[in-house]
Motif scaffolding. Structure first.
Motif, mmCIF file in Angstrom:
data_model
loop_
_atom_site.group_PDB
_atom_site.id
_atom_site.type_symbol
_atom_site.label_atom_id
_atom_site.label_comp_id
_atom_site.label_asym_id
_atom_site.label_seq_id
_atom_site.Cartn_x
_atom_site.Cartn_y
_atom_site.Cartn_z
ATOM 1 N N ALA A 1 0.822 -1.207 0.000
ATOM 2 C CA ALA A 1 0.000 0.000 0.000
ATOM 3 C C ALA A 1 0.860 1.262 0.000
ATOM 4 O O ALA A 1 0.412 2.317 -0.418
ATOM 5 C CB ALA A 1 -0.931 0.002 1.209
ATOM 6 N N GLN A 2 2.099 1.161 0.471
ATOM 7 C CA GLN A 2 3.007 2.299 0.510
ATOM 8 C C GLN A 2 3.902 2.351 -0.722
ATOM 9 O O GLN A 2 4.629 3.313 -0.898
ATOM 10 C CB GLN A 2 3.882 2.219 1.764
ATOM 11 C CG GLN A 2 3.095 2.338 3.047
ATOM 12 C CD GLN A 2 3.938 1.976 4.245
ATOM 13 O OE1 GLN A 2 4.601 0.954 4.268
ATOM 14 N NE2 GLN A 2 3.918 2.834 5.243
ATOM 15 N N GLN A 3 3.887 1.339 -1.539
ATOM 16 C CA GLN A 3 4.713 1.271 -2.733
ATOM 17 C C GLN A 3 3.849 1.347 -3.982
ATOM 18 O O GLN A 3 2.696 0.922 -3.963
ATOM 19 C CB GLN A 3 5.492 -0.053 -2.802
ATOM 20 C CG GLN A 3 6.551 -0.223 -1.771
ATOM 21 C CD GLN A 3 7.309 -1.525 -2.001
ATOM 22 O OE1 GLN A 3 6.725 -2.552 -2.277
ATOM 23 N NE2 GLN A 3 8.611 -1.459 -1.891
ATOM 24 N N SER A 4 4.433 1.847 -5.058
ATOM 25 C CA SER A 4 3.734 1.790 -6.336
ATOM 26 C C SER A 4 3.721 0.336 -6.812
ATOM 27 O O SER A 4 4.515 -0.491 -6.351
ATOM 28 C CB SER A 4 4.454 2.668 -7.366
ATOM 29 O OG SER A 4 5.695 2.087 -7.727
ATOM 30 N N ARG A 5 2.831 0.020 -7.736
ATOM 31 C CA ARG A 5 2.787 -1.336 -8.299
ATOM 32 C C ARG A 5 4.114 -1.681 -8.960
ATOM 33 O O ARG A 5 4.570 -2.814 -8.883
ATOM 34 C CB ARG A 5 1.652 -1.457 -9.314
ATOM 35 C CG ARG A 5 0.288 -1.409 -8.681
ATOM 36 C CD ARG A 5 -0.876 -1.448 -9.669
ATOM 37 N NE ARG A 5 -0.527 -1.379 -11.056
ATOM 38 C CZ ARG A 5 -1.027 -2.168 -12.015
ATOM 39 N NH1 ARG A 5 -1.903 -3.082 -11.713
ATOM 40 N NH2 ARG A 5 -0.666 -2.024 -13.259
ATOM 41 N N ALA A 6 4.758 -0.691 -9.589
ATOM 42 C CA ALA A 6 6.048 -0.934 -10.228
ATOM 43 C C ALA A 6 7.125 -1.261 -9.195
ATOM 44 O O ALA A 6 7.960 -2.134 -9.425
ATOM 45 C CB ALA A 6 6.452 0.275 -11.069
ATOM 46 N N GLU A 7 7.111 -0.562 -8.057
ATOM 47 C CA GLU A 7 8.084 -0.868 -6.992
ATOM 48 C C GLU A 7 7.889 -2.286 -6.463
ATOM 49 O O GLU A 7 8.867 -3.004 -6.243
ATOM 50 C CB GLU A 7 7.912 0.089 -5.815
ATOM 51 C CG GLU A 7 8.565 1.420 -5.967
ATOM 52 C CD GLU A 7 8.307 2.265 -4.743
ATOM 53 O OE1 GLU A 7 9.231 2.354 -3.908
ATOM 54 O OE2 GLU A 7 7.194 2.803 -4.611
ATOM 55 N N VAL A 8 6.642 -2.673 -6.261
ATOM 56 C CA VAL A 8 6.355 -4.022 -5.787
ATOM 57 C C VAL A 8 6.903 -5.036 -6.783
ATOM 58 O O VAL A 8 7.521 -6.035 -6.402
ATOM 59 C CB VAL A 8 4.835 -4.215 -5.560
ATOM 60 C CG1 VAL A 8 4.493 -5.673 -5.280
ATOM 61 C CG2 VAL A 8 4.356 -3.331 -4.425
ATOM 62 N N ARG A 9 6.709 -4.769 -8.065
ATOM 63 C CA ARG A 9 7.168 -5.694 -9.106
ATOM 64 C C ARG A 9 8.685 -5.804 -9.127
ATOM 65 O O ARG A 9 9.235 -6.908 -9.188
ATOM 66 C CB ARG A 9 6.646 -5.218 -10.471
ATOM 67 C CG ARG A 9 6.897 -6.177 -11.584
ATOM 68 C CD ARG A 9 6.117 -7.441 -11.386
ATOM 69 N NE ARG A 9 6.215 -8.247 -12.585
ATOM 70 C CZ ARG A 9 5.686 -9.430 -12.699
ATOM 71 N NH1 ARG A 9 5.014 -9.958 -11.709
ATOM 72 N NH2 ARG A 9 5.813 -10.114 -13.808
ATOM 73 N N VAL A 10 9.389 -4.677 -9.085
ATOM 74 C CA VAL A 10 10.852 -4.689 -9.102
ATOM 75 C C VAL A 10 11.383 -5.374 -7.846
ATOM 76 O O VAL A 10 12.312 -6.183 -7.914
ATOM 77 C CB VAL A 10 11.423 -3.260 -9.251
ATOM 78 C CG1 VAL A 10 12.922 -3.236 -8.994
ATOM 79 C CG2 VAL A 10 11.105 -2.714 -10.639
ATOM 80 N N ASN A 11 10.790 -5.074 -6.714
ATOM 81 C CA ASN A 11 11.220 -5.704 -5.463
ATOM 82 C C ASN A 11 11.036 -7.220 -5.528
ATOM 83 O O ASN A 11 11.925 -7.981 -5.135
ATOM 84 C CB ASN A 11 10.456 -5.112 -4.281
ATOM 85 C CG ASN A 11 11.011 -5.558 -2.958
ATOM 86 O OD1 ASN A 11 12.191 -5.394 -2.687
ATOM 87 N ND2 ASN A 11 10.166 -6.131 -2.132
ATOM 88 N N SER A 12 9.902 -7.673 -6.050
ATOM 89 C CA SER A 12 9.642 -9.111 -6.184
ATOM 90 C C SER A 12 10.644 -9.756 -7.124
ATOM 91 O O SER A 12 11.180 -10.837 -6.834
ATOM 92 C CB SER A 12 8.221 -9.358 -6.700
ATOM 93 O OG SER A 12 7.281 -8.914 -5.768
ATOM 94 N N PHE A 13 10.885 -9.107 -8.260
ATOM 95 C CA PHE A 13 11.871 -9.637 -9.207
ATOM 96 C C PHE A 13 13.247 -9.750 -8.559
ATOM 97 O O PHE A 13 13.895 -10.796 -8.625
ATOM 98 C CB PHE A 13 11.969 -8.742 -10.456
ATOM 99 C CG PHE A 13 13.211 -8.989 -11.262
ATOM 100 C CD1 PHE A 13 13.394 -10.188 -11.928
ATOM 101 C CD2 PHE A 13 14.207 -8.033 -11.334
ATOM 102 C CE1 PHE A 13 14.560 -10.436 -12.658
ATOM 103 C CE2 PHE A 13 15.366 -8.256 -12.058
ATOM 104 C CZ PHE A 13 15.545 -9.465 -12.720
ATOM 105 N N PHE A 14 13.691 -8.679 -7.915
ATOM 106 C CA PHE A 14 15.033 -8.673 -7.349
ATOM 107 C C PHE A 14 15.173 -9.719 -6.246
ATOM 108 O O PHE A 14 16.166 -10.439 -6.176
ATOM 109 C CB PHE A 14 15.382 -7.275 -6.833
ATOM 110 C CG PHE A 14 16.852 -7.066 -6.653
ATOM 111 C CD1 PHE A 14 17.661 -6.754 -7.732
ATOM 112 C CD2 PHE A 14 17.435 -7.175 -5.404
ATOM 113 C CE1 PHE A 14 19.022 -6.563 -7.574
ATOM 114 C CE2 PHE A 14 18.797 -6.983 -5.229
ATOM 115 C CZ PHE A 14 19.595 -6.679 -6.317
ATOM 116 N N ARG A 15 14.156 -9.833 -5.395
ATOM 117 C CA ARG A 15 14.176 -10.848 -4.336
ATOM 118 C C ARG A 15 14.267 -12.245 -4.936
ATOM 119 O O ARG A 15 15.113 -13.053 -4.547
ATOM 120 C CB ARG A 15 12.914 -10.718 -3.480
ATOM 121 C CG ARG A 15 12.840 -11.748 -2.346
ATOM 122 C CD ARG A 15 11.438 -11.873 -1.766
ATOM 123 N NE ARG A 15 10.521 -12.314 -2.812
ATOM 124 C CZ ARG A 15 9.373 -11.713 -3.100
ATOM 125 N NH1 ARG A 15 8.983 -10.649 -2.447
ATOM 126 N NH2 ARG A 15 8.607 -12.174 -4.060
#
Length: 144
Positions: free
Chosen positions: A31-45
């Protein structure tokens, strides 16, 4: 990919903006991140886990799941030219990371991922995420 997109938009998922092995990092919710941030974070993890042989996928499988095919090919060429991991932009694996939203336009969002190594070094990698389907279609060194 539809399932992932549905999960990302379904509600506040508790996602860490730092690596899993950094328990002192504050949690950041979707909720505090943009959808793009969530996606990049998931990819990187997922990619980091694959490189460390701690996940169910190989690095190539993770890249195929999150990246546009032409970006995946460009990253292979980058790796050959620089003798380093094309996602980490380094020869070793960062210890932690954080993401920040940099802006959106023309159907894309830019997310800056800051990698940190245990020795204190850090660097930024800039990601472009296509908003229509949340595919990462560019990854590069910091903008000049």
């Amino acid at each position: 990919m539809a399932v992932t997109t549905a999960l990302l938009t379904a509600g506040p998922l508790a996602l860490s903006a730092q690596a899993v092995d950094a328990p002192t990092a504050p949690a950041v919710t979707a909720a505090q991140q943009s959808r793009a941030e969530v996606r990049v974070n998931s990819f990187f993890r997922d990619y980091r886990q694959a490189v460390l042989h701690k996940g169910p996928s190989t690095p190539a499988q993770v890249r195929a799941r999150y990246l546009a095919p032409d970006l995946d090919k460009r990253l292979d060429a980058w790796a050959l030219q620089h003798d380093a991991d094309p996602v980490f932009r380094a020869q070793n694996v960062p210890a932690t990371w954080a993401t920040r939203y940099e802006g959106s336009g023309a159907g894309h969002s830019t997310v800056v991922l800051t990698e940190r190594w245990s020795g204190g070094a850090k660097q930024e990698v800039w990601f472009s995420v296509r908003l229509q389907d949340l595919v990462i279609n560019d990854l590069k060194d910091p903008a000049s």
